[in-house]
Motif scaffolding. Sequence first.
Motif, PDB file in Angstrom:
ATOM      1  N   LYS A   2       0.840  -1.196   0.000  1.00  0.00           N
ATOM      2  CA  LYS A   2       0.000   0.000   0.000  1.00  0.00           C
ATOM      3  C   LYS A   2       0.880   1.253   0.000  1.00  0.00           C
ATOM      4  O   LYS A   2       1.847   1.359   0.741  1.00  0.00           O
ATOM      5  N   LYS A   3       0.513   2.225  -0.820  1.00  0.00           N
ATOM      6  CA  LYS A   3       1.254   3.488  -0.905  1.00  0.00           C
ATOM      7  C   LYS A   3       0.774   4.450   0.174  1.00  0.00           C
ATOM      8  O   LYS A   3      -0.362   4.397   0.612  1.00  0.00           O
ATOM      9  N   GLY A   4       1.662   5.340   0.583  1.00  0.00           N
ATOM     10  CA  GLY A   4       1.284   6.411   1.489  1.00  0.00           C
ATOM     11  C   GLY A   4       0.450   7.452   0.757  1.00  0.00           C
ATOM     12  O   GLY A   4       0.403   7.480  -0.476  1.00  0.00           O
ATOM     13  N   THR A   5      -0.188   8.307   1.511  1.00  0.00           N
ATOM     14  CA  THR A   5      -1.021   9.369   0.949  1.00  0.00           C
ATOM     15  C   THR A   5      -0.258  10.679   0.911  1.00  0.00           C
ATOM     16  O   THR A   5       0.390  11.054   1.886  1.00  0.00           O
ATOM     17  N   SER A   6      -0.342  11.367  -0.212  1.00  0.00           N
ATOM     18  CA  SER A   6       0.224  12.708  -0.358  1.00  0.00           C
ATOM     19  C   SER A   6      -0.834  13.716   0.083  1.00  0.00           C
ATOM     20  O   SER A   6      -1.946  13.719  -0.430  1.00  0.00           O
ATOM     21  N   ILE A   7      -0.477  14.555   1.048  1.00  0.00           N
ATOM     22  CA  ILE A   7      -1.409  15.539   1.593  1.00  0.00           C
ATOM     23  C   ILE A   7      -0.842  16.922   1.328  1.00  0.00           C
ATOM     24  O   ILE A   7       0.311  17.200   1.656  1.00  0.00           O
ATOM     25  N   PHE A   8      -1.633  17.787   0.702  1.00  0.00           N
ATOM     26  CA  PHE A   8      -1.164  19.129   0.384  1.00  0.00           C
ATOM     27  C   PHE A   8      -2.317  20.117   0.480  1.00  0.00           C
ATOM     28  O   PHE A   8      -3.457  19.722   0.703  1.00  0.00           O
ATOM     29  N   PHE A   9      -2.011  21.406   0.342  1.00  0.00           N
ATOM     30  CA  PHE A   9      -2.954  22.464   0.701  1.00  0.00           C
ATOM     31  C   PHE A   9      -3.177  23.479  -0.412  1.00  0.00           C
ATOM     32  O   PHE A   9      -2.243  23.872  -1.097  1.00  0.00           O
ATOM     33  N   CYS A  10      -4.417  23.927  -0.510  1.00  0.00           N
ATOM     34  CA  CYS A  10      -4.775  25.089  -1.314  1.00  0.00           C
ATOM     35  C   CYS A  10      -5.236  26.122  -0.296  1.00  0.00           C
ATOM     36  O   CYS A  10      -6.241  25.929   0.388  1.00  0.00           O
ATOM     37  N   ARG A  11      -4.469  27.206  -0.168  1.00  0.00           N
ATOM     38  CA  ARG A  11      -4.743  28.179   0.883  1.00  0.00           C
ATOM     39  C   ARG A  11      -4.092  29.516   0.600  1.00  0.00           C
ATOM     40  O   ARG A  11      -3.218  29.631  -0.236  1.00  0.00           O
ATOM     41  N   LYS A  12      -4.533  30.511   1.328  1.00  0.00           N
ATOM     42  CA  LYS A  12      -3.915  31.834   1.248  1.00  0.00           C
ATOM     43  C   LYS A  12      -2.752  31.898   2.231  1.00  0.00           C
ATOM     44  O   LYS A  12      -2.715  31.160   3.222  1.00  0.00           O
ATOM     45  N   MET A  13      -1.831  32.814   1.975  1.00  0.00           N
ATOM     46  CA  MET A  13      -0.765  33.043   2.937  1.00  0.00           C
ATOM     47  C   MET A  13      -1.383  33.558   4.232  1.00  0.00           C
ATOM     48  O   MET A  13      -2.345  34.309   4.206  1.00  0.00           O
ATOM     49  N   ALA A  15      -2.888  31.737   6.485  1.00  0.00           N
ATOM     50  CA  ALA A  15      -4.091  30.994   6.867  1.00  0.00           C
ATOM     51  C   ALA A  15      -3.804  29.911   7.905  1.00  0.00           C
ATOM     52  O   ALA A  15      -4.653  29.064   8.162  1.00  0.00           O
ATOM     53  N   GLY A  16      -2.618  29.943   8.494  1.00  0.00           N
ATOM     54  CA  GLY A  16      -2.284  28.946   9.506  1.00  0.00           C
ATOM     55  C   GLY A  16      -1.874  27.614   8.919  1.00  0.00           C
ATOM     56  O   GLY A  16      -2.018  26.569   9.542  1.00  0.00           O
ATOM     57  N   ASN A  17      -1.343  27.661   7.707  1.00  0.00           N
ATOM     58  CA  ASN A  17      -1.011  26.434   6.989  1.00  0.00           C
ATOM     59  C   ASN A  17       0.097  25.627   7.653  1.00  0.00           C
ATOM     60  O   ASN A  17       0.015  24.408   7.725  1.00  0.00           O
ATOM     61  N   SER A  18       1.121  26.303   8.134  1.00  0.00           N
ATOM     62  CA  SER A  18       2.229  25.580   8.772  1.00  0.00           C
ATOM     63  C   SER A  18       1.745  24.868  10.027  1.00  0.00           C
ATOM     64  O   SER A  18       2.107  23.711  10.276  1.00  0.00           O
ATOM     65  N   THR A  19       0.920  25.546  10.793  1.00  0.00           N
ATOM     66  CA  THR A  19       0.365  24.926  11.998  1.00  0.00           C
ATOM     67  C   THR A  19      -0.497  23.731  11.630  1.00  0.00           C
ATOM     68  O   THR A  19      -0.373  22.652  12.225  1.00  0.00           O
ATOM     69  N   LYS A  20      -1.359  23.901  10.641  1.00  0.00           N
ATOM     70  CA  LYS A  20      -2.243  22.819  10.203  1.00  0.00           C
ATOM     71  C   LYS A  20      -1.428  21.656   9.649  1.00  0.00           C
ATOM     72  O   LYS A  20      -1.732  20.489   9.934  1.00  0.00           O
ATOM     73  N   ALA A  21      -0.393  21.949   8.890  1.00  0.00           N
ATOM     74  CA  ALA A  21       0.456  20.896   8.317  1.00  0.00           C
ATOM     75  C   ALA A  21       1.132  20.090   9.426  1.00  0.00           C
ATOM     76  O   ALA A  21       1.179  18.857   9.371  1.00  0.00           O
ATOM     77  N   ARG A  22       1.656  20.780  10.447  1.00  0.00           N
ATOM     78  CA  ARG A  22       2.292  20.083  11.571  1.00  0.00           C
ATOM     79  C   ARG A  22       1.281  19.203  12.311  1.00  0.00           C
ATOM     80  O   ARG A  22       1.582  18.065  12.668  1.00  0.00           O
ATOM     81  N   GLU A  23       0.085  19.723  12.528  1.00  0.00           N
ATOM     82  CA  GLU A  23      -0.958  18.953  13.222  1.00  0.00           C
ATOM     83  C   GLU A  23      -1.306  17.692  12.445  1.00  0.00           C
ATOM     84  O   GLU A  23      -1.396  16.605  13.017  1.00  0.00           O
ATOM     85  N   ILE A  24      -1.519  17.828  11.164  1.00  0.00           N
ATOM     86  CA  ILE A  24      -1.892  16.680  10.335  1.00  0.00           C
ATOM     87  C   ILE A  24      -0.755  15.673  10.279  1.00  0.00           C
ATOM     88  O   ILE A  24      -0.987  14.463  10.383  1.00  0.00           O
ATOM     89  N   ALA A  25       0.473  16.142  10.125  1.00  0.00           N
ATOM     90  CA  ALA A  25       1.616  15.237  10.084  1.00  0.00           C
ATOM     91  C   ALA A  25       1.725  14.456  11.387  1.00  0.00           C
ATOM     92  O   ALA A  25       1.958  13.237  11.389  1.00  0.00           O
ATOM     93  N   HIS A  26       1.526  15.149  12.501  1.00  0.00           N
ATOM     94  CA  HIS A  26       1.618  14.490  13.809  1.00  0.00           C
ATOM     95  C   HIS A  26       0.511  13.449  13.974  1.00  0.00           C
ATOM     96  O   HIS A  26       0.774  12.313  14.387  1.00  0.00           O
TER      97      HIS A  26
END
Length: 118
Positions: A2-13, A15-26
């Motif tokens: 089974k392959k891993g899932t690629s998770i990425f974002f469509c967002r404005k600068m 918008a808390g993307n780095s925080t959200k990315a860290r949360e999802i990764a964790h």
Amino acid sequence: MKKGTSIFFCRKMGAGNSTKAREIAHKSNAVLLSEDEWLASLCPNKISSLNDYIEYSNLLKSQLKKLVQTILSTGINVVMNFPANTLSQRARFRSIFAVIDAPHNLIYVDLSNAECLK
């Protein structure tokens, strides 16, 4: 396998993307790759304009593509904190996961300009 899932974002600068990315990764025990961190580490004090950003960002893309494909192929999820706001940016992400037939998850962050400026 089974392959891993690629998770990425469509967002404005802003918008808390780095925080959200860290949360999802964790939460998903995923590898987190952040464009800002890679550029700051590999190109310190070299980006002072949009053209600089585009130039240096493009240098990362081919190597990151290979890296992400390798990680996904092992079954590990990858959270990519890179912009996917335009059709061409999303096509670049598709070129990463589609070639190896890995699942993906595009997260759309919908915040107003006022919220982002906070």
